[in-house]
Design an enzyme around this catalytic site. Structure first.
Site, PDB file in Angstrom:
ATOM      1  N   LYS A 204      68.973  -2.808  47.481  1.00 46.80           N
ATOM      2  CA  LYS A 204      68.459  -1.904  46.454  1.00 46.80           C
ATOM      3  C   LYS A 204      68.929  -2.379  45.083  1.00 46.80           C
ATOM      4  O   LYS A 204      70.127  -2.387  44.791  1.00 46.80           O
ATOM      5  CB  LYS A 204      68.961  -0.477  46.668  1.00 46.80           C
ATOM      6  CG  LYS A 204      68.223   0.489  45.739  1.00 46.80           C
ATOM      7  CD  LYS A 204      68.872   1.852  45.656  1.00 46.80           C
ATOM      8  CE  LYS A 204      69.939   1.929  44.604  1.00 46.80           C
ATOM      9  NZ  LYS A 204      69.499   1.698  43.236  1.00 46.80           N
ATOM     10  N   GLY A 256      79.061  -2.235  41.371  1.00 48.32           N
ATOM     11  CA  GLY A 256      78.699  -1.176  40.435  1.00 48.32           C
ATOM     12  C   GLY A 256      79.937  -0.505  39.895  1.00 48.32           C
ATOM     13  O   GLY A 256      81.026  -1.102  39.863  1.00 48.32           O
ATOM     14  N   SER A 257      79.780   0.752  39.501  1.00 45.74           N
ATOM     15  CA  SER A 257      80.878   1.441  38.834  1.00 45.74           C
ATOM     16  C   SER A 257      81.975   1.837  39.833  1.00 45.74           C
ATOM     17  O   SER A 257      81.719   2.017  41.031  1.00 45.74           O
ATOM     18  CB  SER A 257      80.350   2.693  38.141  1.00 45.74           C
ATOM     19  OG  SER A 257      79.773   3.550  39.102  1.00 45.74           O
ATOM     20  N   GLY A 261      81.745   3.411  43.598  1.00 47.57           N
ATOM     21  CA  GLY A 261      82.464   2.630  44.612  1.00 47.57           C
ATOM     22  C   GLY A 261      83.395   3.521  45.423  1.00 47.57           C
ATOM     23  O   GLY A 261      83.486   3.396  46.651  1.00 47.57           O
ATOM     24  N   GLU A 278      82.604  -4.460  44.656  1.00 42.57           N
ATOM     25  CA  GLU A 278      82.983  -5.153  43.414  1.00 42.57           C
ATOM     26  C   GLU A 278      82.743  -4.165  42.285  1.00 42.57           C
ATOM     27  O   GLU A 278      81.599  -3.810  42.009  1.00 42.57           O
ATOM     28  CB  GLU A 278      82.156  -6.440  43.285  1.00 42.57           C
ATOM     29  CG  GLU A 278      82.795  -7.433  42.373  1.00 42.57           C
ATOM     30  CD  GLU A 278      82.102  -7.482  41.044  1.00 42.57           C
ATOM     31  OE1 GLU A 278      82.633  -6.844  40.107  1.00 42.57           O
ATOM     32  OE2 GLU A 278      81.043  -8.124  40.949  1.00 42.57           O
ATOM     33  N   CYS A 312      81.196  -6.920  34.260  1.00 45.66           N
ATOM     34  CA  CYS A 312      82.355  -6.204  34.843  1.00 45.66           C
ATOM     35  C   CYS A 312      83.650  -6.905  34.456  1.00 45.66           C
ATOM     36  O   CYS A 312      84.670  -6.268  34.250  1.00 45.66           O
ATOM     37  CB  CYS A 312      82.306  -6.159  36.365  1.00 45.66           C
ATOM     38  SG  CYS A 312      80.698  -6.229  37.065  1.00 45.66           S
ATOM     39  N   GLU A 409      86.840   1.600  31.150  1.00 47.31           N
ATOM     40  CA  GLU A 409      85.784   0.593  30.963  1.00 47.31           C
ATOM     41  C   GLU A 409      84.692   1.167  30.057  1.00 47.31           C
ATOM     42  O   GLU A 409      84.160   2.236  30.314  1.00 47.31           O
ATOM     43  CB  GLU A 409      85.195   0.229  32.328  1.00 47.31           C
ATOM     44  CG  GLU A 409      84.243  -0.946  32.261  1.00 47.31           C
ATOM     45  CD  GLU A 409      83.743  -1.362  33.638  1.00 47.31           C
ATOM     46  OE1 GLU A 409      83.470  -0.475  34.472  1.00 47.31           O
ATOM     47  OE2 GLU A 409      83.622  -2.579  33.862  1.00 47.31           O
TER      48      GLU A 409
HETATM   49  P1  ADP Z   1      76.522   1.983  36.437  1.00 48.66           P
HETATM   50  O1  ADP Z   1      77.369   3.192  36.135  1.00 48.66           O
HETATM   51  O2  ADP Z   1      77.075   0.736  35.919  1.00 48.66           O
HETATM   52  O3  ADP Z   1      75.068   2.200  36.224  1.00 48.66           O
HETATM   53  P2  ADP Z   1      76.380   2.618  39.187  1.00 48.66           P
HETATM   54  O4  ADP Z   1      77.561   2.448  40.054  1.00 48.66           O
HETATM   55  O5  ADP Z   1      75.945   3.981  38.827  1.00 48.66           O
HETATM   56  O6  ADP Z   1      76.677   1.714  37.950  1.00 48.66           O
HETATM   57  O7  ADP Z   1      75.127   1.877  39.808  1.00 48.66           O
HETATM   58  C1  ADP Z   1      75.209   0.702  40.562  1.00 48.66           C
HETATM   59  C2  ADP Z   1      74.228   0.776  41.708  1.00 48.66           C
HETATM   60  O8  ADP Z   1      74.627   1.818  42.587  1.00 48.66           O
HETATM   61  C3  ADP Z   1      72.804   1.122  41.283  1.00 48.66           C
HETATM   62  O9  ADP Z   1      71.904   0.378  42.099  1.00 48.66           O
HETATM   63  C4  ADP Z   1      72.728   2.608  41.571  1.00 48.66           C
HETATM   64  O10 ADP Z   1      71.403   3.062  41.805  1.00 48.66           O
HETATM   65  C5  ADP Z   1      73.559   2.711  42.822  1.00 48.66           C
HETATM   66  N1  ADP Z   1      74.120   4.035  43.091  1.00 48.66           N
HETATM   67  C6  ADP Z   1      74.381   5.031  42.219  1.00 48.66           C
HETATM   68  N2  ADP Z   1      74.912   6.099  42.860  1.00 48.66           N
HETATM   69  C7  ADP Z   1      75.012   5.780  44.181  1.00 48.66           C
HETATM   70  C8  ADP Z   1      75.501   6.436  45.363  1.00 48.66           C
HETATM   71  N3  ADP Z   1      76.008   7.654  45.316  1.00 48.66           N
HETATM   72  N4  ADP Z   1      75.434   5.774  46.533  1.00 48.66           N
HETATM   73  C9  ADP Z   1      74.954   4.522  46.596  1.00 48.66           C
HETATM   74  N5  ADP Z   1      74.475   3.846  45.536  1.00 48.66           N
HETATM   75  C10 ADP Z   1      74.499   4.445  44.323  1.00 48.66           C
END
Ligand code: ADP
Length: 498
Positions: A204, A256-257, A261, A278, A312, A409
């Site tokens: 995704k 991601g964030s 995570g 990561e 990151c 961050e």
């Molecule tokens: P950022 O804050 O940098 O946008 P996110 O961690 O929100 O980073 O997003 C990174 C990825 O994780 C995106 O593909 C987002 O759609 C997905 N994502 C966001 N929330 C969830 C969740 N609860 N479970 C799984 N994937 C998620």
């Protein structure tokens, strides 16, 4: 000089009325987008075919540099994710497992070469959809994407040499969730090693940058990869959560964030899924008095301002030894004045658009916090476009270790500056955040590089440079920056069971 105070601070865009003269004037040099084909609508890529989402819902993707709608992506729901996992399982237990490792490698080589052939198209689409300067997507992202596929293609039939004395086997179906800062490169980091090891994937992309992933799906079809080996589902966090919680997925790879995570790690606790995470970072760059100062300043500019700080492992904290602090600060301000902020498709642009309205607001929230915390805020005075999401390169001085802008961050073109006297003090300050993804050191002395390098609790430490990537090097974090490593042999091992 553009010292910003609480009274004068305002978000720089959209609709900024500030109009400072630019120091460096270049004629526009826009990259042509005419060869990049974008459909009005993209479906989900499941089982080798483009299929409509079961909900019939689509969401828009906009160009963050001008607010124009580029295309629409399908929103995958639980039943679509289920279909994708079934397709991946069928491919894993069927055709993909029955072909030889050498043949698997050939598919990856083919994909790598096709990416090279279409590098310009991918670079343009990446810049349009995500806001990063074309120079970055053209010279960094896309070449690294091809390099990752080439590198892991080479390992496909040599897994027993990579892990001698062991009998490595594919993990199975991998769920992969990636962010918006390096859309196609993060896809390559995930898909190339997974396929090389014989796994199948459901990936995704991030909701604001799904375009190149769907273009990649077209390329997968053309490459003739067996159906179901690569499945791409688009959508937001809910779609990601469906992948994380799916019972028939064997491994989750997430970038991601840190917040998301942690949620994922909680969801996976008690399951037997493998995972790599990561997450965020707050990279410290340490500049000693004996460093080549001009080279260090150039490295710092690259580490935090190019790519809008959307990295990151960005060097978002600068620690300068006291004796050269004033010189470094002045040189940084001078160099910041020459940065060109604007149209991501212009080849002169150094700093492109902030990826989304949400991220634009986050960065501006932190700039207000900086002012509330008593920081001195300096922004370069360049012109920026009136529309779209742009933030001027920003320096925050007069900050202390406990300030939120030093600890958290920001993910934007914002650099904090602190000073230090001794190497031990620099190491202590660098390590004093919840993160541990990357760090850098600039010095003339190899001994200091080793001392600082071994003292930093960071997955990566660069010496006299920053943000250099190579598919052969492992990447990943300590503390809240994540679990596991991607890249190199470590990245290969993460997609195998022994
Ligand atoms: P950022 O804050 O940098 O946008 P996110 O961690 O929100 O980073 O997003 C990174 C990825 O994780 C995106 O593909 C987002 O759609 C997905 N994502 C966001 N929330 C969830 C969740 N609860 N479970 C799984 N994937 C998620």
């Amino acid at each position: 000089m553009n010292e910003v105070t609480k009274e004068t601070y305002k978000p720089t865009s959209p609709n900024s009325k500030l109009d400072f003269a630019s120091v460096w004037e270049y004629a526009p040099a826009p990259e042509s987008a005419s060869h990049a084909e974008v459909k009005n609508k993209y479906e989900l890529f499941i089982g080798g075919k483009f299929v409509k989402p079961s909900s019939g819902n689509y969401f828009e993707s906009t160009n963050p540099a001008n607010g124009e709608v580029i295309t629409e992506f399908a929103e995958a729901s639980k039943s679509d994710v289920n279909k994708a996992v079934k397709a991946a399982r069928k491919a894993f237990e069927g055709e993909w497992s029955s072909i030889s490792a050498k043949e698997r490698g050939k598919y990856l080589y083919r994909i790598a070469r096709m990416i090279q052939e279409r590098a310009r198209e991918f670079a343009v689409l990446e810049s349009m959809d995500g806001g990063k300067p074309i120079r970055e997507s053209r010279d960094v992202d896309i070449p690294l994407v091809a390099a990752h596929f080439f590198y892991y293609a080479g390992w496909a039939d040599k897994l027993e040499y990579a892990f001698p004395g062991q009998k490595p086997e594919a993990v199975g179906v991998c769920g992969q969730i990636i962010p918006w800062n390096f859309p196609l490169l993060m896809l390559a980091w995930k898909i190339a090693p997974a396929l090389a090891c014989g796994n199948t994937v459901v990936l995704k992309p991030a909701e604001t940058t799904s375009l190149t992933a769907l273009k990649f799906a077209e390329l997968v079809q053309e490459a003739g990869l067996p159906d179901g080996v690569v499945n791409i589902v688009t959508g937001a966090g809910e779609t990601g959560a469906e992948i994380v919680n799916h019972k028939d997925i064997d491994k989750i790879a997430f970038t991601g964030s840190t917040g998301v995570g942690k949620l994922i790690q909680r969801s996976l606790a008690g399951t037997d899924k493998k995972f790599t995470l990561e997450l965020g970072g707050k990279g410290a760059m340490i500049v000693f008095e004996d460093a080549p100062i001009d080279q260090a300043v150039e490295g710092i500019i690259n580490a935090i301002f190019f790519n809008q700080g959307h990295v990151c492992c960005a060097g978002s904290r600068l620690l300068v030894q006291e004796g050269v602090a004033d010189t470094v600060m002045q040189k940084l301000k001078d160099r910041m004045e020459s940065l060109i902020v604007g149209d991501p498709l212009d080849k002169n642009t150094d700093v492109g658009a902030i990826n989304s309205q949400g991220q634009f607001e986050t960065i501006n929230k932190y700039l207000k916090i900086a002012l509330d915390e008593g920081a001195d805020v300096y922004q370069s005075t360049c012109n920026i476009p009136e529309n779209g999401y742009f933030v001027r390169p920003t320096l925050l001085s007069n900050v202390s270790q406990s300030n939120r802008v030093v600890q958290e961050e920001i993910f934007g073109p914002v650099l904090t500056i602190q000073t230090f006297r001794t190497a031990d003090e620099a190491i202590q300050k660098a390590n004093n955040t919840p993160f541990g993804l990357a760090g850098g050191v600039w010095t003339d002395k190899g001994s200091k590089i080793f001392k600082v390098g071994s003292g930093l609790r960071s997955g990566v430490v660069w010496a006299n440079t920053y943000n250099k990537f190579d598919p052969t090097s492992p990447f990943g974090g300590y503390k809240e920056s994540g679990v596991g490593r991607e890249g190199g042999l470590h990245g290969l091992g993460a997609y195998l069971k022994f």
